[in-house]
Every structure is written in C-alpha cells, then in structure tokens.
Design a protein around this motif. Structure first.
Motif, PDB file in Angstrom:
ATOM      1  N   HIS A   1     -54.216  11.963   5.150  1.00 35.63           N
ATOM      2  CA  HIS A   1     -54.407  12.658   4.109  1.00 35.63           C
ATOM      3  C   HIS A   1     -53.848  11.844   2.909  1.00 35.63           C
ATOM      4  CE1 HIS A   1     -50.018  13.462   5.168  1.00 35.63           C
ATOM      5  NE2 HIS A   1     -49.952  13.517   3.732  1.00 35.63           N
TER       6      HIS A   1
ATOM      7  N   THR B   1     -55.719  15.843  -1.052  1.00 34.00           N
ATOM      8  CA  THR B   1     -56.930  16.174  -0.307  1.00 34.00           C
ATOM      9  C   THR B   1     -57.024  17.444   0.216  1.00 34.00           C
ATOM     10  OG1 THR B   1     -55.418  15.401   1.648  1.00 34.00           O
ATOM     11  CG2 THR B   1     -57.048  13.929   0.646  1.00 34.00           C
ATOM     12  N   GLY B   2     -55.938  18.448   0.218  1.00 31.75           N
ATOM     13  CA  GLY B   2     -56.154  19.797   0.341  1.00 31.75           C
ATOM     14  C   GLY B   2     -56.451  20.842  -0.744  1.00 31.75           C
TER      15      GLY B   2
ATOM     16  N   HIS C   1     -47.277  21.469   2.045  1.00 30.52           N
ATOM     17  CA  HIS C   1     -48.027  21.733   3.066  1.00 30.52           C
ATOM     18  C   HIS C   1     -48.214  23.354   2.906  1.00 30.52           C
ATOM     19  CE1 HIS C   1     -46.860  17.834   5.567  1.00 30.52           C
ATOM     20  NE2 HIS C   1     -47.457  17.792   4.634  1.00 30.52           N
TER      21      HIS C   1
ATOM     22  N   HIS D   1     -51.928  19.509   0.095  1.00 30.61           N
ATOM     23  CA  HIS D   1     -52.577  18.568   1.395  1.00 30.61           C
ATOM     24  C   HIS D   1     -51.852  19.025   2.773  1.00 30.61           C
ATOM     25  CE1 HIS D   1     -49.018  16.278   0.452  1.00 30.61           C
ATOM     26  NE2 HIS D   1     -48.745  16.079   1.702  1.00 30.61           N
ATOM     27  N   HIS D   2     -52.452  18.591   3.906  1.00 29.52           N
ATOM     28  CA  HIS D   2     -52.033  18.833   5.139  1.00 29.52           C
ATOM     29  C   HIS D   2     -51.899  17.616   5.825  1.00 29.52           C
ATOM     30  CE1 HIS D   2     -52.369  23.197   4.470  1.00 29.52           C
ATOM     31  NE2 HIS D   2     -53.656  22.874   3.916  1.00 29.52           N
TER      32      HIS D   2
ATOM     33  N   GLY E   1     -56.158  17.526   8.261  1.00 22.62           N
ATOM     34  CA  GLY E   1     -56.691  18.495   7.978  1.00 22.62           C
ATOM     35  C   GLY E   1     -57.991  18.833   9.053  1.00 22.62           C
TER      36      GLY E   1
ATOM     37  N   GLN F   1     -55.158  22.418  11.752  1.00 25.48           N
ATOM     38  CA  GLN F   1     -54.325  21.657  10.675  1.00 25.48           C
ATOM     39  C   GLN F   1     -52.951  22.193  10.542  1.00 25.48           C
ATOM     40  OE1 GLN F   1     -56.278  21.901   7.017  1.00 25.48           O
ATOM     41  NE2 GLN F   1     -55.406  23.918   6.523  1.00 25.48           N
TER      42      GLN F   1
ATOM     43  N   ASP G   1     -49.168  20.604  10.859  1.00 20.77           N
ATOM     44  CA  ASP G   1     -47.883  21.213   9.836  1.00 20.77           C
ATOM     45  C   ASP G   1     -46.812  21.811  10.406  1.00 20.77           C
ATOM     46  OD1 ASP G   1     -49.799  20.213   7.861  1.00 20.77           O
ATOM     47  OD2 ASP G   1     -50.300  21.963   7.146  1.00 20.77           O
TER      48      ASP G   1
END
Length: 186
Positions: A44, A48-49, A130, A136-137, A140, A144, A148
């Motif tokens: 990530h 990105t999330g 998260h 982001h995670h 992903g 995910q 996390d």
C-alpha cells in the motif's frame, strides 16, 4: 553536573528513558511500515484506499504514473513525520543522558520502551488510517480487514512485550554510586 537533575539542579535520580524510548519507537515503527510495506513489498501507499475511504479524498490510482507520484509524495510526508519523531526521541535522550552514553544503547529499559513506541505507532496508525479514515489498508483486497486486524494485534503484542522487557532491565543511571531520589526511576 549530573545527567538527571531536578529543577533546582539537585540530583533527582536516573534519567527516565520512557519518553525518548517511546518517541524513538514511534519513529522507527513508522520507518518499518513505510520502508517494508510501502516501498519494498508495495502492499500500500498512503492514499491507495481512497477509492473506498471514509472522508472523500480523491483517488490516486497507484498503477498510473500520476497516481504513483501523488502516493509517493504522501509517503514522503509520512516518512518526514517518522524522521522527526526519531530526531525528537534522540534529542530527548541526549538531553537526559549526559554521561556514559554508550551504556544506554545496551539498556533493556530503552529497547523495551522502543518496542512500546512501535506498538503505539501500529495502534494509532491502524485505528486512524485503516479504520477511521480508510485512506489505505495494510494489504488491500478481499481479506484486507484481517490484515488490518493483524496489524493492530501486532501493535498490542509489541506494547506488552516492550513493557515486560523494560521491566527486566536495570534502571539506567549514567552516574552510578549517587543514590537517586525517592520515586525516581528509568
């Protein structure tokens, strides 16, 4: 002058390694996350999330050049915060330990608090980025949530192990032979 003095210059006891150790651990834990997960494994980046985030940040697809550039900028900001945490931790440590500095690096107390700080980093970053923000995670994809949760569990384990490690160490006293004041310790 002693390494750990009270407000009026009176010796107060061994320098506390708790604060500098935790701040160092936060910075070093962030570097492990940033270098290992962002750069080497590329699981990530900071944004990105954002295609499914909770706060409406524009999505920057890391599979495009422009998206990767923006994610890299945010990764750089993240690393800057980690770098500042390490510098602040070192500055606090340097101010508290004025003698026998080599000895402090072998102190279980210091390294225990560093582990606690790393765990604090994981818990704070994991809960805020998260879960609350969702920017982001850890990794992903369909699993995910489990990645996390594992990140949070690792943070809790690091905190417990670090706390136990620091308890097994001797309080660091840069000037042995001078008794510390009551209630003071590392």
């Amino acid at each position: 002058m002693t390494a750990a003095t009270g407000r009026s210059g009176v010796r107060a006891g061994p320098a506390s390694l708790r604060l500098p150790g935790i701040v160092l651990g936060v910075g070093l834990g962030g570097f492990v996350d940033g270098i290992l997960l962002h750069q080497l494994l590329q699981w990530h980046h900071m944004l990105t999330g954002t295609d499914t985030d909770n706060i409406g940040v524009k999505y920057y697809n890391p599979d495009t050049v422009s998206g990767l550039e923006m994610n890299t900028v945010w990764d750089g900001l993240f690393h800057t915060v980690c770098w500042l945490a390490v510098l602040i931790g070192l500055a606090v440590l340097y101010s508290r330990v004025t003698h026998r500095r080599r000895r402090v690096w072998t102190s279980r107390v210091l390294w225990g608090w560093v582990l606690v700080g790393w765990g604090v980093f994981n818990l704070v970053e994991g809960i805020i980025d998260h879960h609350i923000l969702g920017i982001h995670h850890v990794h992903g994809g369909p699993h995910q949530m489990w990645w996390d949760i594992a990140f949070l569990v690792l943070g809790a384990v690091l905190m417990v192990v670090g706390y136990l490690v620091q308890r097994t160490g001797k309080p660091f006293d840069p000037e042995p032979g001078v008794p510390p004041a009551r209630g003071q310790g590392a």
